[in-house]
Design a protein around this motif. Structure first.
Motif, PDB file in Angstrom:
ATOM      1  N   SER A  13      79.101  68.571  71.674  1.00 38.20           N
ATOM      2  CA  SER A  13      78.526  69.716  72.387  1.00 38.20           C
ATOM      3  C   SER A  13      77.747  70.646  71.467  1.00 38.20           C
ATOM      4  N   TRP A  53      74.049  70.178  71.927  1.00 38.03           N
ATOM      5  CA  TRP A  53      73.433  70.432  73.225  1.00 38.03           C
ATOM      6  C   TRP A  53      72.447  71.604  73.107  1.00 38.03           C
ATOM      7  N   ASP A  57      70.399  66.866  77.037  1.00 40.32           N
ATOM      8  CA  ASP A  57      71.371  66.481  76.021  1.00 40.32           C
ATOM      9  C   ASP A  57      72.767  66.268  76.600  1.00 40.32           C
ATOM     10  N   ARG A  58      73.063  66.891  77.728  1.00 41.96           N
ATOM     11  CA  ARG A  58      74.385  66.765  78.330  1.00 41.96           C
ATOM     12  C   ARG A  58      74.343  66.034  79.674  1.00 41.96           C
TER      13      ARG A  58
END
Length: 782
Positions: free
Chosen positions: A341, A344, A349-350
């Protein structure tokens, strides 16, 4: 023992030197037939131009001919037959690895009083279809490799033609014609209507990432940009009419290609030489994972695809010819999520997503000459198209939250019959009917950005019958003045909507160098059947199908053209056009119109009150390949407007106003047998218009909110692409190899192709085009 080994080595080296020092030769074979009835023409005279001593052949009782022992390289054939116009087929590429097959269709000569002398002329751009007289041209397989930027894709190759605007993104081969939506294009293979034949495609698009149909199985085919003949219907902008060639019915031949784009395998040959039956197939498999390393947008995305194209041909002694034609493609692109994370930085990206495409078409075709003047053709076909898309969002606890789920399936089964009849030299008639059953299944679920609930958004299932019929004729008033006229009809049983559409085209060859063309057509198109059958949910219930009674989209096409044959290998073509579109589905009181759609899913009631118009000028200057040099310059200037459900006239999404293409190519003969090819293309195109995003409202509502007051006012930036192709063909005794370096977007220009709201960062993020796309391959033919 050493002497024996030494002798063996010397013998082997001597044999290899002999083999590779020989000048390779090859065979040209083919068939001469009537362009309308497809009957064979025995006794035709075929001459190899500029040969010394002069070589040639005469077609036998089956219309077949063979010319043997030709040196590899470029050759020109002249074909003549009593009572027919002579034809010239220029710059045929003869290679050592495959026999060269050239099938020639001749048109009847109208004999007037007095002596008639018709010279054979080079009409390289003349369409295969004799009914087509305006806004049409032919293309061949070789051009899809030779033209820079085409990368063996016929869809990208036609982007060089006037009136065609290529998609701003390198990662898409979608095309727009004269300001129209890409969904207005009709795809055809061997006379059957097919779904969009591209990998990574959505419903309503005319393209995708890469074509499913390999250029290796194509014969000369036609591309139409307006006022097309009556045999084509259910299309508003143009027709991509592709034809598969028959496999070599005398010799088994193979080709294997390896490259960055994957593996390509082809084979063809005879089932039985006695019956002239043949097979032809091409299979490709590709993993484009290398794109991750040359373009940031492709990070963590892995596209894969495979496809198969084939044709089985079975002539019979007295029952005509049976053919089985098929294409199929599977494609998948997986976007993996970043599990850390701390990395991100944006929504992508997530996010993890999977796009699945499946497309297929198969047809059994029967063709028979009832007599010397009549050709009967019947066909049974089925086509299938599936799009599946799933997207999940990784939340801070690394759990997966569903965002979108899409399943869209279309199935079409068709029975068709057509007949061609020739009433003497002056008049010919075509007619036909197609009965289609359209089946549809759609299921869309999405997360509501306001409530966070993953819920049903769009759903529909059903089927309908769709009937099409046409009749058209061609009259050769003289050998310089031709008229093509026809009537097309279509009927949708779902809502009892129907359309009658007149078509007319005139060609006047004013002199040997100057010609004038006039064309008119009324055209209509059925929206995707899902638009009619969609069921709209209201408060978790179903409100029925509010769009079930929608009419067809309609458009009047007017075309005026001028052709100037500057010299046998050089043409100037100018066309001006006007198109009036009406009965376009729109949303009442809104800017929304299906005229701007590229595959949007509609879950709102629509009405047929929208309008639009396209007007413009297309200029083509082309020097055909002669003396190993060729060039093509096209300039398209146009203006495209529409009126939505709110009665306000705006730019259409596709009103990019201009596109300028310049393509130049040169060939060199190396060692009298090998060919080095160089081709470069520059393309400068205006940007599309778009609906801007209202950032403040998007932040407040936690979803993308559009600024509808300024719909299609701003436009994307113009873009310039430079493409390069280098090929080197090596001809050995019975094998040829082709090394190809094809670079799309040589300057790595990455224009904005759209904008999205990023809820994660509360920002508007530009969507960039794919950057430089290098494809390197080596192919062996034997």
């Amino acid at each position: 023992m050493r002497k024996i080994c030494l002798f063996s080595v010397v013998l082997f080296v001597s044999w290899m030197s002999f083999v590779f020092s020989q000048t390779p030769t090859q065979i040209i074979r083919g068939k001469i037939i009537d362009a309308e009835t497809k009957i064979t023409l025995p006794g035709a005279n075929i001459v190899l131009m500029f040969s010394d001593p002069l070589k040639g052949a005469t077609s036998n009782t089956g219309g077949n001919f063979t010319i043997e022992n030709l040196p590899v390289g470029r050759h020109t054939l002249k074909v003549s037959y009593v009572g027919y116009k002579p034809a010239m087929i220029p710059e045929i590429l003869v290679t050592s690895g495959k026999e060269c097959i050239v099938n020639v269709e001749l048109q009847v000569l109208v004999v007037m009083s007095g002596e008639v002398e018709i010279k054979a002329t080079v009409n390289k751009d003349k369409p295969v279809n004799p009914m087509a007289m305006v806004s049409a041209r032919t293309f061949n397989v070789e051009e899809s490799r030779r033209y820079a930027g085409a990368i063996d894709d016929p869809m990208r190759m036609v982007a060089n033609f006037a009136g065609v605007v290529a998609n701003a993104g390198v990662n898409s081969n979608q095309i727009m014609i004269r300001g129209n939506s890409p969904k207005g294009l009709l795809w055809r293979v061997d006379g059957i209507d097919i779904p969009n034949p591209n990998h990574f495609a959505f419903v309503g698009q005319s393209g995708g990432g890469f074509t499913i149909i390999s250029s290796q199985v194509l014969n000369n085919s036609d591309f139409y940009t307006a006022a097309f003949p009556a045999q084509f219907g259910n299309a508003l902008s143009g027709v991509f009419d592709m034809r598969f060639r028959n496999g070599n019915n005398f010799r088994h031949e193979y080709a294997i290609q390896l490259g960055l784009q994957g593996l390509d395998v082809a084979a063809e040959g005879p089932f039985s030489k006695k019956q002239s039956s043949s097979y032809l197939f091409n299979y490709r498999y590709s993993i484009l994972s290398f794109l991750q390393y040359i373009d940031p947008w492709m990070k963590n995305k892995i596209p894969t695809f495979q496809d198969l194209s084939f044709k089985l041909n079975f002539p019979t002694p007295g029952s005509g010819t049976f053919s089985l034609v098929g294409i199929g493609g599977l494609s998948k692109i997986t976007a993996h999520v970043l599990m850390d994370s701390t990395q991100w930085h944006k929504l992508d990206d997530r996010s993890e997503s999977i796009l699945n495409n499946r497309m297929g078409a198969i047809a059994l075709i029967h063709q028979i000459n009832l007599n010397q003047a009549t050709l009967l053709r019947s066909c049974v076909s089925a086509t299938y198209n599936f799009i599946g898309h799933n997207e999940n969002l990784l939340i801070s606890s690394y759990g997966k939250q569903p965002v979108d789920s899409l399943k869209h399936q279309n199935l079409r089964t068709t029975v068709s019959v057509s007949i061609n009849h020739k009433f003497g030299a002056r008049y010919s008639l075509r007619s036909g009917v197609m009965v289609n059953n359209l089946s549809y299944n759609l299921d869309i679920k999405s997360r509501n950005p306001t409530t966070g609930i993953f819920q049903q958004v769009n759903k529909g299932k059903g089927n309908s019958n769709f009937v099409q019929a046409f009749i058209e004729s061609r009259t050769d008033v003289t050998n310089e003045f031709f008229i093509s006229a026809g009537l097309y009809f279509q009927y949708l049983s779902l809502n009892n909507r129907y359309a009658f559409e007149p078509r007319l085209a005139v060609h006047w060859q004013v002199s040997q160098k100057h010609a004038i063309n006039i064309g008119y057509g009324l055209h209509s198109q059925l929206e995707d059947i899902g638009v009619y059958l969609v069921e709209i949910p209201v408060n978790q219930g179903i409100s029925g199908q509010p769009n079930r009674n929608l009419n067809f989209d309609r458009s009047h096409h007017f075309v005026l053209g001028y052709d100037y044959s500057i010299r046998p290998d050089m043409r100037l073509k100018i066309e001006t056009y006007y198109q009036y579109l009406y009965d376009i589905p729109v949303m009442p009181g809104s800017y929304f119109s299906m005229i701007n759609s590229t595959g949007d899913y509609v879950n709102d009631p629509l009405v047929n009150s929208g309008k639009g118009r396209n007007m413009g000028l297309d200029i083509t200057f082309e020097k055909f390949l002669t003396k190993q040099l060729y060039s093509l310059v096209t300039v398209s200037l146009f203006d495209s407007k529409y009126t939505g459900g709110d009665g306000i006239e705006r730019n259409t999404r596709f009103n990019s106003n201009y596109v300028i293409n310049l393509l130049v190519g040169k060939e060199w003969t190396i060692k009298k047998k090998n060919i080095l090819g160089f081709n470069v293309k520059g393309s400068f195109t205006g940007g599309e218009h778009y609906v801007p995003i209202d950032l403040q409202k998007s932040i407040m509502q936690h979803r993308e909110v559009l600024d509808e007051m300024n719909a299609y006012v701003p436009r994307l930036p113009s873009f310039f692409y430079l493409d390069l192709t280098l090929t080197y063909r090596l001809n050995y005794r019975k094998v040829s190899g082709i090394l190809a370096v094809q670079i799309k977007n040589l300057l790595n220009h990455q224009p904005d192709v759209g904008y999205l709201y990023d809820e994660y960062n509360k920002t508007i993020e530009p969507q960039k085009s794919l950057g430089i796309l290098p494809l390197i391959s080596y192919k062996i033919e034997f």
